[in-house]
Design a protein around this motif. Structure first.
Motif, short mmCIF file in Angstrom:
data_model
loop_
_atom_site.label_atom_id
_atom_site.label_comp_id
_atom_site.label_asym_id
_atom_site.label_seq_id
_atom_site.Cartn_x
_atom_site.Cartn_y
_atom_site.Cartn_z
N SER A 1 2.04 0.66 -17.13
CA SER A 1 2.48 -0.82 -17.55
C SER A 1 1.85 -1.74 -16.75
CB SER A 1 4.12 -0.85 -17.28
OG SER A 1 4.35 -0.96 -16.00
N PRO A 2 1.64 -3.09 -17.11
CA PRO A 2 1.03 -4.05 -16.25
C PRO A 2 1.73 -4.16 -14.72
CG PRO A 2 1.26 -4.76 -18.50
CD PRO A 2 1.95 -3.50 -18.44
N GLU A 3 3.13 -3.73 -14.91
CA GLU A 3 3.72 -3.77 -13.48
C GLU A 3 3.58 -2.91 -12.51
OE1 GLU A 3 5.46 -6.34 -16.73
OE2 GLU A 3 5.70 -4.05 -16.69
N LEU A 4 3.18 -1.61 -13.42
CA LEU A 4 3.03 -0.34 -12.56
C LEU A 4 1.45 -0.58 -11.99
CD1 LEU A 4 3.74 2.34 -11.63
CD2 LEU A 4 2.57 3.32 -13.70
N LEU A 5 0.68 -1.06 -12.83
CA LEU A 5 -0.84 -1.04 -12.45
C LEU A 5 -0.94 -1.99 -11.26
CD1 LEU A 5 -2.63 -0.96 -15.66
CD2 LEU A 5 -1.95 0.88 -14.34
N ASP A 6 -0.08 -3.10 -11.36
CA ASP A 6 -0.08 -4.13 -10.34
C ASP A 6 0.37 -3.49 -8.81
OD1 ASP A 6 -1.02 -6.28 -11.82
OD2 ASP A 6 0.85 -7.20 -12.19
N TYR A 7 1.43 -2.56 -8.94
CA TYR A 7 1.91 -2.02 -8.13
C TYR A 7 0.99 -1.06 -7.31
CZ TYR A 7 4.86 1.42 -5.67
OH TYR A 7 5.20 2.26 -4.46
N LEU A 8 0.37 -0.29 -8.09
CA LEU A 8 -0.64 0.42 -7.74
C LEU A 8 -1.64 -0.15 -7.12
CD1 LEU A 8 -0.53 3.58 -10.43
CD2 LEU A 8 0.23 3.54 -8.11
N ALA A 9 -2.25 -1.17 -7.73
CA ALA A 9 -3.60 -1.97 -7.02
C ALA A 9 -2.97 -2.48 -5.84
CB ALA A 9 -4.01 -3.13 -7.91
N MET A 10 -2.03 -2.76 -5.39
CA MET A 10 -1.46 -2.98 -4.29
C MET A 10 -2.01 -1.87 -3.03
SD MET A 10 2.24 -3.59 -2.68
CE MET A 10 2.67 -1.83 -2.57
N TYR A 11 -2.09 -0.95 -3.36
CA TYR A 11 -2.67 0.15 -2.43
C TYR A 11 -3.90 0.04 -2.18
CZ TYR A 11 2.36 1.98 -2.45
OH TYR A 11 3.55 2.02 -2.18
N SER A 12 -4.81 -0.60 -3.07
CA SER A 12 -6.23 -0.78 -2.68
C SER A 12 -6.63 -1.89 -2.26
CB SER A 12 -6.75 -0.37 -4.09
OG SER A 12 -6.62 -1.26 -4.99
N ASN A 13 -5.45 -2.89 -1.86
CA ASN A 13 -5.95 -4.32 -1.38
C ASN A 13 -6.65 -4.18 0.27
OD1 ASN A 13 -5.00 -5.53 -3.24
ND2 ASN A 13 -2.84 -6.08 -2.61
N GLU A 14 -6.36 -3.13 0.85
CA GLU A 14 -7.12 -3.01 2.09
C GLU A 14 -8.62 -3.04 1.89
OE1 GLU A 14 -6.81 0.88 4.31
OE2 GLU A 14 -6.21 1.64 2.52
N HIS A 15 -9.39 -2.65 0.85
CA HIS A 15 -10.47 -2.51 0.60
C HIS A 15 -11.09 -3.76 0.07
CE1 HIS A 15 -10.31 1.62 1.17
NE2 HIS A 15 -9.31 1.55 0.25
N ARG A 16 -10.59 -5.03 -0.01
CA ARG A 16 -11.04 -6.11 -0.35
C ARG A 16 -11.35 -6.88 1.00
NH1 ARG A 16 -6.55 -9.15 -3.68
NH2 ARG A 16 -6.06 -9.91 -1.69
N PRO A 17 -12.42 -7.72 0.85
CA PRO A 17 -12.85 -8.34 2.07
C PRO A 17 -11.62 -9.45 2.64
CG PRO A 17 -14.55 -8.68 0.28
CD PRO A 17 -13.34 -8.12 -0.12
N ALA A 18 -11.73 -9.28 4.02
CA ALA A 18 -10.84 -10.08 4.71
C ALA A 18 -11.04 -11.62 4.53
CB ALA A 18 -10.41 -9.99 6.35
#
Length: 194
Positions: A175-192
């Motif tokens: 679901s969009p909400e679930l995908l947003d939740y999971l995407a949170m776990y990959s935020n550390e790979h975004r540039p600071a």
């Protein structure tokens, strides 16, 4: 009806590879996760976590589960990896997804499952180096995210987030909400940001 995930863990399984999938399935999706192991033996992870098996992985049936997930671990590169071709074949024949992460992609390669499907793994050379009968080189996707093709989901050991996303989406829990939740776990790979 509650979705059921068969999670195959082996001796020396990689703790991080299915942890997010299992926790998200149970907590966010109210699904049931069932740990199965080769021979039904209790296993210990690379990190030292002991797990009690709920049954034999070899006996997993598509009428009992919505997906069969093979977690990576040291055993898949050993001289005597478990043979899970029977349950994998049953799930695929029934139209149920099969997923393998990290070295569990070697098991799928040994079965010939990856010879005709787009897939990924730990690195492009691992499958041809480790599985002499592997013929899927032209379909290998050298990318950091999980790959799904015709009921088979593959990922490197460094991609537990997209692996979880693909597995849950494949069984109708995306679901969009679930995908947003999971995407949170990959935020550390975004540039600071400064």
């Amino acid at each position: 009806m509650t979705k059921r995930l068969a999670i195959v863990l082996t001796e020396g399984y990689a703790d991080w590879e299915c942890g997010l999938l299992m926790a998200t399935a149970r907590h966010a999706c109210q699904a049931t996760t069932v740990v199965l192991t080769p021979g039904g033996a209790d296993v210990t992870s690379l990190g030292g976590i002991s797990v009690t098996s709920a049954g034999k992985a070899e006996d997993a049936r598509p009428e009992d589960f919505d997906v069969l997930v093979l977690c990576g671990g040291t055993i898949w590169q050993s001289a005597a990896p478990p043979d899970l071709s029977a349950p994998v074949e049953r799930f695929l024949a029934a139209g149920k997804p099969v997923a393998g992460i990290c070295d569990a992609t070697l098991a799928l390669g040994r079965m010939g499952v990856l010879d005709t499907r787009a897939h990924t793994g730990n690195h492009a050379g691992q499958l041809p180096e480790t599985v002499p009968a592997y013929r899927g080189q032209a379909l290998y996707r050298d990318q950091p995210q999980a790959v799904t093709d015709r009921g088979v989901i593959t990922a490197s050991g460094a991609a537990p987030v997209t692996f979880a996303r693909e597995v849950l989406t494949a069984i109708g829990l995306g679901s969009p909400e679930l995908l947003d939740y999971l995407a949170m776990y990959s935020n550390e790979h975004r540039p600071a940001r400064d």
